[in-house]
Design a protein around this motif. Structure first.
Motif, PDB file in Angstrom:
ATOM      1  N   TYR A  93     -25.430  31.219  -5.997  1.00  0.00           N
ATOM      2  CA  TYR A  93     -25.523  31.699  -4.612  1.00  0.00           C
ATOM      3  C   TYR A  93     -25.330  30.498  -3.684  1.00  0.00           C
ATOM      4  CZ  TYR A  93     -27.685  35.846  -6.704  1.00  0.00           C
ATOM      5  OH  TYR A  93     -27.949  36.958  -7.471  1.00  0.00           O
ATOM      6  N   PRO A  94     -24.111  30.257  -3.215  1.00  0.00           N
ATOM      7  CA  PRO A  94     -23.880  29.130  -2.309  1.00  0.00           C
ATOM      8  C   PRO A  94     -24.657  29.288  -1.007  1.00  0.00           C
ATOM      9  CG  PRO A  94     -21.817  29.946  -3.221  1.00  0.00           C
ATOM     10  CD  PRO A  94     -22.869  30.959  -3.577  1.00  0.00           C
ATOM     11  N   HIS A  95     -25.088  28.159  -0.459  1.00  0.00           N
ATOM     12  CA  HIS A  95     -25.766  28.115   0.848  1.00  0.00           C
ATOM     13  C   HIS A  95     -27.025  28.991   0.868  1.00  0.00           C
ATOM     14  CE1 HIS A  95     -21.937  26.326   1.586  1.00  0.00           C
ATOM     15  NE2 HIS A  95     -21.285  27.471   1.689  1.00  0.00           N
ATOM     16  N   PHE A  96     -27.762  29.003  -0.225  1.00  0.00           N
ATOM     17  CA  PHE A  96     -28.891  29.924  -0.379  1.00  0.00           C
ATOM     18  C   PHE A  96     -30.106  29.488   0.424  1.00  0.00           C
ATOM     19  CE2 PHE A  96     -32.619  31.567  -2.734  1.00  0.00           C
ATOM     20  CZ  PHE A  96     -32.308  32.923  -2.735  1.00  0.00           C
ATOM     21  N   THR A  97     -30.302  28.182   0.603  1.00  0.00           N
ATOM     22  CA  THR A  97     -31.475  27.723   1.346  1.00  0.00           C
ATOM     23  C   THR A  97     -31.238  26.364   1.977  1.00  0.00           C
ATOM     24  OG1 THR A  97     -33.864  27.277   1.256  1.00  0.00           O
ATOM     25  CG2 THR A  97     -32.574  26.614  -0.664  1.00  0.00           C
ATOM     26  N   SER A  98     -31.899  26.152   3.074  1.00  0.00           N
ATOM     27  CA  SER A  98     -31.996  24.830   3.700  1.00  0.00           C
ATOM     28  C   SER A  98     -33.139  24.078   3.015  1.00  0.00           C
ATOM     29  CB  SER A  98     -32.281  24.975   5.189  1.00  0.00           C
ATOM     30  OG  SER A  98     -33.489  25.726   5.383  1.00  0.00           O
ATOM     31  N   ALA A  99     -33.398  22.858   3.467  1.00  0.00           N
ATOM     32  CA  ALA A  99     -34.499  22.076   2.916  1.00  0.00           C
ATOM     33  C   ALA A  99     -34.960  21.030   3.920  1.00  0.00           C
ATOM     34  CB  ALA A  99     -34.089  21.398   1.609  1.00  0.00           C
ATOM     35  N   GLN A 100     -36.293  20.858   3.990  1.00  0.00           N
ATOM     36  CA  GLN A 100     -36.868  19.843   4.873  1.00  0.00           C
ATOM     37  C   GLN A 100     -38.199  19.389   4.298  1.00  0.00           C
ATOM     38  OE1 GLN A 100     -37.731  21.220   8.859  1.00  0.00           O
ATOM     39  NE2 GLN A 100     -37.810  19.131   9.691  1.00  0.00           N
ATOM     40  N   ILE A 101     -38.419  18.097   4.275  1.00  0.00           N
ATOM     41  CA  ILE A 101     -39.687  17.550   3.792  1.00  0.00           C
ATOM     42  C   ILE A 101     -40.697  17.569   4.938  1.00  0.00           C
ATOM     43  CG2 ILE A 101     -40.863  15.533   2.841  1.00  0.00           C
ATOM     44  CD1 ILE A 101     -38.079  14.688   1.710  1.00  0.00           C
ATOM     45  N   ILE A 102     -41.789  18.295   4.743  1.00  0.00           N
ATOM     46  CA  ILE A 102     -42.862  18.361   5.729  1.00  0.00           C
ATOM     47  C   ILE A 102     -44.193  18.216   5.004  1.00  0.00           C
ATOM     48  CG2 ILE A 102     -44.002  19.735   7.516  1.00  0.00           C
ATOM     49  CD1 ILE A 102     -41.382  21.198   7.970  1.00  0.00           C
TER      50      ILE A 102
END
Length: 330
Positions: free
Chosen positions: A270-279
């Motif tokens: 599934y391309p482009h399935f999720t973003s990501a950010q370290i919090i």
């Protein structure tokens, strides 16, 4: 097991006892004399994966995550076909990210049941000693008899990453193979600045072409950091969409493909399935379809996507493995 991991293990005991272990789960008395015999890593049956012929110039030593959840066995028995099959499933869905790029070595080890997290420190000590001893013997055998000077990755997930993290914090700098490490993927576990001060030979990866370093992250939705049982306070994390440790938001367009496997280990991307950010130490994701990362009756709280730490960033992991191999210089 390091002192800092022992303290964190104590907090996991409290968490799993109160939240994750079903009230009806009644394990038999823990008796170390009944533990299955230790694997003999000179024998083929002690390995889930071991190449009959080398197909790549680099290796990966992979330690599988927790697969033992029943209410009858404290320890995974490497000789039991059902338990071997459970461990093999993680090779087929996680270690497979290295396929075609590295020779895969995956030892069997006498894993502890998830219920071990409900034991006191004293009662859990034999289990912890057993799992660390098995994996250290397997890694030592691999380095001495199998590696033959090739560059290699270390990789694990969950309990496997916990064990590898403890072992490198304790032993790294003494094996003679340190300059052969391309990277250690200790996914689904946490390292902290305090952990790293115990061994200056261990450092985190901060760019996509860095070698000799550690990649670690724990995935969850926003606001679930406090209930993620494998996320330590002050956890360090590497964002697998940027391969940096900053808190920048990385859009889903950078996700080359999340890959999910069916019961037969058949993958679907599934391309482009999720973003990501370290919090706050957690890797915050926004899955396009939450149903694909929801485990009914699972062992982790809602919104903690521990089981999918590899799947969510599968194609980025695969691409970066190639990038770090290309960048490696002894």
């Amino acid at each position: 097991m390091t002192h800092r991991t022992l303290l964190f293990f104590s907090s996991l005991i409290a968490f799993f006892s109160m939240v994750l272990l079903p009230p009806c789960m009644a394990m038999p008395p823990l008796d170390p004399s009944t533990f299955p015999g230790a694997p003999d890593y000179t024998q083929p049956e002690a390995w889930l994966a071991k190449p009959k012929a080398l197909t790549a110039p680099v290796d990966v030593f992979f330690v599988y995550p927790t697969v033992l959840f029943n209410d009858t066995d404290w320890v995974l028995d490497p000789s039991r076909p059902d338990m071997r099959a459970a461990a093999q499933s993680t090779v087929d869905t996680q270690a497979v990210v290295f396929e075609g790029q590295a020779n895969i070595y995956a030892p069997m080890y006498r894993q502890m049941n998830l219920a071990g997290l409900g034991l006191s420190d004293a009662n859990a000590a034999p289990l912890q000693k057993m799992v660390h001893t098995d994996v250290w013997r397997a890694l030592s055998h691999y380095l001495k008899y199998e590696n033959k000077g090739r560059p290699f990755f270390l990789a694990g997930h969950s309990q496997g990453s916990m064990i590898l993290a403890d072992l490198i914090l304790e032993h790294w700098g003494t094996t003679g193979a340190e300059n052969q490490l391309i990277a250690a993927l200790l996914i689904g576990w946490s390292l902290t600045p305090a952990d790293l001060t115990t061994n200056p030979e261990v450092r985190m990866c901060e760019r996509p072409d860095q070698t000799g370093c550690v990649i670690s992250y724990n995935t969850m939705e926003s606001g679930r950091q406090s209930v993620a049982p494998t996320l330590k306070a002050d956890a360090l994390a590497v964002n697998p969409l940027s391969w940096t440790m900053d808190g920048a938001f990385v859009a889903a367009e950078k996700n080359l493909g999340s890959v999910f496997f069916d019961s037969n280990a058949k993958p679907t991307a599934y391309p482009h399935f999720t973003s990501a950010q370290i919090i706050n130490g957690g890797l915050i994701v926004q899955p396009d379809n939450v149903d694909l990362v929801t485990v009914k009756g699972g062992h982790f709280p809602e919104g903690v996507y521990h089981a999918f730490d590899y799947s969510l960033f599968y194609m980025n992991l695969k691409t970066n493995i190639a990038e770090r191999i290309e960048a490696y210089r002894p």
